[in-house]
Design a protein around this motif. Sequence first.
Motif, PDB file in Angstrom:
ATOM      1  N   SER A 349      33.167  38.115  42.910  1.00 36.50           N
ATOM      2  CA  SER A 349      33.064  37.754  41.492  1.00 36.50           C
ATOM      3  C   SER A 349      34.073  38.515  40.651  1.00 36.50           C
ATOM      4  CB  SER A 349      31.641  38.039  40.991  1.00 36.50           C
ATOM      5  OG  SER A 349      30.694  37.297  41.713  1.00 36.50           O
ATOM      6  N   LEU A 352      37.433  37.001  41.138  1.00 39.24           N
ATOM      7  CA  LEU A 352      37.539  35.763  40.381  1.00 39.24           C
ATOM      8  C   LEU A 352      37.730  36.047  38.898  1.00 39.24           C
ATOM      9  CD1 LEU A 352      37.368  32.691  40.188  1.00 39.24           C
ATOM     10  CD2 LEU A 352      34.873  32.909  40.062  1.00 39.24           C
ATOM     11  N   LEU A 353      36.931  36.981  38.377  1.00 39.89           N
ATOM     12  CA  LEU A 353      37.060  37.346  36.968  1.00 39.89           C
ATOM     13  C   LEU A 353      38.423  37.944  36.673  1.00 39.89           C
ATOM     14  CD1 LEU A 353      35.667  37.597  34.219  1.00 39.89           C
ATOM     15  CD2 LEU A 353      34.809  39.816  34.920  1.00 39.89           C
ATOM     16  N   GLN A 354      38.924  38.757  37.592  1.00 44.11           N
ATOM     17  CA  GLN A 354      40.245  39.355  37.402  1.00 44.11           C
ATOM     18  C   GLN A 354      41.321  38.297  37.391  1.00 44.11           C
ATOM     19  OE1 GLN A 354      40.472  42.452  36.707  1.00 44.11           O
ATOM     20  NE2 GLN A 354      42.681  42.802  36.730  1.00 44.11           N
ATOM     21  N   ALA A 355      41.178  37.289  38.272  1.00 46.49           N
ATOM     22  CA  ALA A 355      42.173  36.213  38.308  1.00 46.49           C
ATOM     23  C   ALA A 355      42.145  35.412  37.006  1.00 46.49           C
ATOM     24  CB  ALA A 355      41.893  35.303  39.504  1.00 46.49           C
ATOM     25  N   ILE A 356      40.915  35.138  36.518  1.00 44.55           N
ATOM     26  CA  ILE A 356      40.815  34.410  35.243  1.00 44.55           C
ATOM     27  C   ILE A 356      41.380  35.241  34.106  1.00 44.55           C
ATOM     28  CG2 ILE A 356      39.181  33.454  33.581  1.00 44.55           C
ATOM     29  CD1 ILE A 356      37.354  32.780  35.926  1.00 44.55           C
ATOM     30  N   SER A 357      41.054  36.550  34.086  1.00 43.28           N
ATOM     31  CA  SER A 357      41.540  37.428  33.025  1.00 43.28           C
ATOM     32  C   SER A 357      43.053  37.508  33.007  1.00 43.28           C
ATOM     33  CB  SER A 357      40.925  38.822  33.206  1.00 43.28           C
ATOM     34  OG  SER A 357      41.453  39.724  32.272  1.00 43.28           O
ATOM     35  N   GLU A 358      43.668  37.591  34.204  1.00 40.62           N
ATOM     36  CA  GLU A 358      45.123  37.697  34.260  1.00 40.62           C
ATOM     37  C   GLU A 358      45.808  36.359  34.065  1.00 40.62           C
ATOM     38  OE1 GLU A 358      46.962  40.354  34.345  1.00 40.62           O
ATOM     39  OE2 GLU A 358      45.209  41.653  34.335  1.00 40.62           O
ATOM     40  N   GLY A 359      45.058  35.265  34.268  1.00 34.73           N
ATOM     41  CA  GLY A 359      45.658  33.942  34.142  1.00 34.73           C
ATOM     42  C   GLY A 359      45.665  33.407  32.728  1.00 34.73           C
ATOM     43  N   THR A 360      44.990  34.079  31.790  1.00 31.75           N
ATOM     44  CA  THR A 360      44.949  33.600  30.416  1.00 31.75           C
ATOM     45  C   THR A 360      45.963  34.348  29.556  1.00 31.75           C
ATOM     46  OG1 THR A 360      43.526  33.275  28.495  1.00 31.75           O
ATOM     47  CG2 THR A 360      43.152  35.249  29.790  1.00 31.75           C
ATOM     48  N   ASN A 377      43.479  43.376  30.276  1.00 30.26           N
ATOM     49  CA  ASN A 377      44.361  42.538  31.094  1.00 30.26           C
ATOM     50  C   ASN A 377      45.815  42.698  30.650  1.00 30.26           C
ATOM     51  OD1 ASN A 377      44.253  41.217  28.676  1.00 30.26           O
ATOM     52  ND2 ASN A 377      43.941  39.176  29.536  1.00 30.26           N
TER      53      ASN A 377
END
Length: 786
Positions: A349, A352-360, A377
Amino acid sequence: MMGVSQNQEIGDDADRPNNRQKLVYWTVGFTAITMAVAGIGIYLLDQMVLFQGRSHLEQIVQIQAQLIQGIATVTDTPQTAWKSAQQAYQLPQPSGMRVAIAWVETDDSPVMWQQGTASDRPWIPVIPDSELADAIHRAIVGETGSELITDEQGIPAIVAYAPIPDLNGAVLTQIEVRQIRSSYLPGPAIATGIASLFICTTGILFVYQSNRFLTLEKRNSHQYQAMLEAAPEGTIAITDGGKIHWMNTAALQLFGYSESELQGQNLKLLMPWLMQQEIDAYLTLFLNTRKMPGENNSAYELVGQRKNGTTFPIELAIAHVLLPQGQLYTLFVRDITERKRAQEKLQESYNLLQAISEGTTDSIFVKDLQGRYLSINSAGAKAIGKPIDEILGKNDTELLSPETARQRMKNDHRIFLEGETQLLEEEIVPLNADSPSSQPRTYLTSKTVYRSAQGYAIGLIGVARDISDRVEAETALRDTVERLHRTSGELQEKNQQLEATLTQLQRTQTQLIQSEKMSSLGQMVAGIAHEINNPVNFISGNLGYVRDYLVNLLDLVELYRQQYGETDPIIADKLEDIEFDFLQEDLQKILGSMKVGTDRIRGIVQSLRTFSRLDEAEMKQVNIHEGIESALLILQGRFKATDKRPEIDIIPEFGVLPSVECYAGQLNQVFMNLLNNAIDALEQKYNCKLGEIPPESPTIRILTAVTGDRVTIRIIDNGPGMTPEIQARLFDPFFTTKPVGKGTGLGLSVCYQIIVEKHQGKISCHATPDLGSEFAIEIPIFQGLT
């Protein structure tokens, strides 16, 4: 109890004698200390008693010395002074004390004379080198005090002394030490017995309580064993050689062994081969340092192996127990398989959260209660202008400009207090704002408090989006809108000015038209009145003569008839044809009717002249009632009944009015307009079919009165009334409720101008639908002419 072996019980029996031996040592030591303390206390008490005895003797000897000193001035020898003082002051004999006076003979040998008569108490020489002689010498030379001596019988005593300078002698008081102790120490003996009893009792209680503690300790040991046995975690007791001493049921079930299979086996049996060296190092480190490997001396994670060969992750913690026959180590083992799985899911999790945080492109950050960044981030780091590792652990005051940091911390504090999510605009100005890449930017930030499992606030989560471009566009749009508003305001102001000008022009045009109409009407009315008035005056003026002439002629004919009769048939026929008798009677009536008609025509002409007031265009004092009556006379034809409505009742209720300064013609025009409107309203309401009888008669009431310095005229009808919307626009130019062709909408507007603008008065309307209307006029009595 399974898992609790004899070894543990042996350890308890071996430990118990050692504890009792220590208990004996502690009891003996406590008793010795207590007796020593009691001895010291008794010694200090004895010294205190001796000190009090000496103080008492010193006070007595000083009193004696003062009394004898007063007698010494009139005596020659010390014994004479003593006897005189004894007789004069009745000196008492202290109980158990020896009181005497002393002096030194010529051979420098001290002597003393004890209290009493010479036959009873002879002179007593004093041993020269004795302690008593030393005390007498010190007193004679002027010293005062007391000291502990041994008397001539070898008994310890206390002697107190004081000088008598006039007699070159001294006063002495002596008492034995045993007498002082017997007087002051009846209680210490009892205290000593009580102290001894207390010491014995304390020792007995101490031994009893210690045995009780040992019994309780044994019970607690059994309870501790039961607790370990009932614990859900595995518990293993091993020796310092790594041999298994005891295991509880949870540990046996965890590894799948029985008690007999593990008793005395090495702990390595429960570990896979690859972990055996690590467990050796683990135990060695704990034996040498009493510390656990890892951070904060916490539990250590290893891999355990069951009897069937399967492995599983475990968490191991260790505690040290010292026994007389050796050392034991208690290991607490927990199966952490489920926790590992939860950690793996949590890590997934987090990834996943890190990927979402870095992807925005939005900034996402987490702060603690002190405002320090715990996570941020890449977009947030870019907004602050520093790498992530230089931001973590710092607060806004270390990263942003002072004003920006102060505002952001103020916002954070308010959100912590309110505990609610808030959306706000914040400006970020980094400390290195001078660089081209670190210009101030505006962010739309959503901040919310994140809490612990217990619901306590532990930090702040924020998501910020850069809206600088939008803010600039909004600012530009706002400036444009403001300019448009200013332009619109200017245009609106000019439009209002134009509307005011147009309204004024309309009013002026209306007034001019109405004035022109009234002027033309007045001229026409005046002309008609003039043209009618001349022939009417001619007829009215000659009617009197005609009447007189006809009366004379009729009198002459009647005289002829009386003198000559009707002898001539022709004359008789003629009289019969013309019906002379009827003619003679009716002619008087015709002349009377003609007189009434001419008078009425003259009244109408006078009313027309009064209404037009062409000869009174300037302001002057007039009678208001005359103007109202002239208007009523002119409108008299409209008051009469028609085939559609009954006759209108006019009810004048005139008060006593003074002459009023006004424009009479214009004021008559107001009365005419209001009465015409009242008649129109009554015709609208009482428009009945032929033969119908209305429930009430149409009525117009006219009331006049004086109110202060003003005259009030009220015209009231019982017509259909008006709604509040119509009343609001009643005096607007060209506003009318009448059908097309019947009204121009100028009548009430002209009335308003005449009353308010020309006469500085007031005109108002109070109407209720279906009940009627009331127009009230107020004008000043004086307009400054007088």
